[in-house]
Write a protein that holds these residues in place. Sequence first.
Motif, short mmCIF file in Angstrom:
data_model
loop_
_atom_site.label_atom_id
_atom_site.label_comp_id
_atom_site.label_asym_id
_atom_site.label_seq_id
_atom_site.Cartn_x
_atom_site.Cartn_y
_atom_site.Cartn_z
N LEU A 34 0.83 -1.21 0.00
CA LEU A 34 0.00 0.00 0.00
C LEU A 34 0.86 1.26 0.00
CD1 LEU A 34 -2.95 -0.94 2.40
CD2 LEU A 34 -2.96 -0.79 -0.09
N ASN A 35 2.12 1.15 -0.40
CA ASN A 35 2.98 2.32 -0.50
C ASN A 35 2.51 3.18 -1.67
OD1 ASN A 35 4.53 1.29 1.59
ND2 ASN A 35 5.94 0.27 0.20
N TYR A 36 2.53 4.49 -1.47
CA TYR A 36 2.08 5.40 -2.51
C TYR A 36 2.91 6.67 -2.47
CZ TYR A 36 -0.30 7.56 1.44
OH TYR A 36 -0.57 8.14 2.65
N SER A 37 2.88 7.40 -3.58
CA SER A 37 3.51 8.71 -3.67
C SER A 37 2.40 9.74 -3.76
CB SER A 37 4.38 8.82 -4.92
OG SER A 37 5.37 7.84 -4.90
N ASP A 38 2.57 10.87 -3.10
CA ASP A 38 1.57 11.93 -3.21
C ASP A 38 1.58 12.53 -4.60
OD1 ASP A 38 0.03 12.07 -0.88
OD2 ASP A 38 1.65 13.07 0.21
N LEU A 39 0.40 12.89 -5.07
CA LEU A 39 0.22 13.46 -6.39
C LEU A 39 0.62 14.93 -6.39
CD1 LEU A 39 -0.96 13.16 -9.27
CD2 LEU A 39 -3.14 13.85 -8.31
N SER A 40 1.34 15.34 -7.42
CA SER A 40 1.71 16.75 -7.57
C SER A 40 1.20 17.24 -8.92
CB SER A 40 3.23 16.91 -7.47
OG SER A 40 3.56 18.26 -7.71
N ILE A 41 0.14 18.01 -8.88
CA ILE A 41 -0.44 18.59 -10.10
C ILE A 41 0.46 19.70 -10.63
CG2 ILE A 41 -2.41 19.90 -10.99
CD1 ILE A 41 -3.13 17.03 -10.53
N LYS A 42 1.23 20.31 -9.77
CA LYS A 42 2.08 21.44 -10.17
C LYS A 42 2.99 21.07 -11.34
CE LYS A 42 1.88 23.39 -5.60
NZ LYS A 42 2.53 23.55 -4.33
N ASN A 43 3.45 19.83 -11.40
CA ASN A 43 4.29 19.39 -12.51
C ASN A 43 3.54 19.40 -13.83
OD1 ASN A 43 6.17 18.87 -10.51
ND2 ASN A 43 5.76 16.68 -10.46
N LYS A 44 2.24 19.28 -13.77
CA LYS A 44 1.43 19.22 -14.98
C LYS A 44 0.96 20.60 -15.44
CE LYS A 44 -0.06 14.55 -14.15
NZ LYS A 44 0.23 13.90 -15.40
N LEU A 45 1.16 21.62 -14.62
CA LEU A 45 0.69 22.96 -14.98
C LEU A 45 1.38 23.50 -16.23
CD1 LEU A 45 0.22 24.66 -11.51
CD2 LEU A 45 -1.51 23.67 -13.01
N ALA A 46 2.65 23.19 -16.42
CA ALA A 46 3.36 23.64 -17.62
C ALA A 46 2.72 23.05 -18.87
CB ALA A 46 4.84 23.27 -17.54
N ASP A 47 2.36 21.78 -18.83
CA ASP A 47 1.69 21.15 -19.98
C ASP A 47 0.33 21.80 -20.23
OD1 ASP A 47 3.80 19.37 -20.19
OD2 ASP A 47 2.79 17.80 -19.02
#
Length: 181
Positions: A34-47
Amino acid sequence: MGKLIRFLLMLALAAALLAGGLYLYAQPQQTLDLNYSDLSIKNKLADMIASRKLEVELTEPEVNNLLKKALAKQSSVRGEVEVTGARFTLNGSEWIADVNLLYQKRWQIGAELMFAVSWQEPYVTVVHTGTRIRQAGIPSEWFRLKPLQVPLNDYMPKLAGVKSIDFLEHGVRLKLGIMLH
């Protein structure tokens, strides 16, 4: 008397073989967590800026992380079954999870869970609709997860919010809007 004892021994042996066979049949086929990484929308803002569309597409691994995070918060089911690992596969609004379960803190079980997914602002709601252990269907009375709710607006920049969602074959497209609160 000897025939009765022999019959009871054979019956006990048959029951033990059946229980052992069922245990081996239900064993997980893969190691999951159940290990997960937090989502970062900021990386997608440039796209998003480059495409000039208020849309963000989440990939299957990103959605997998969101769902594992929600599942980790409610991993215990009725106290006797615990979800110890999961991997989600997306297919439109029907999602499947391969899961590892721990029954009575002792027996490991591999299962496949089916989910129906919907967008009910402000949540993506994931409802458990069925369970299979290998090819055998399990009655919903035996095992049922509570619906998972993922608050997507929590991952958005302060002025943006999710207006609608398209469920894709291997991802999710979020259509964003400006939120004035």
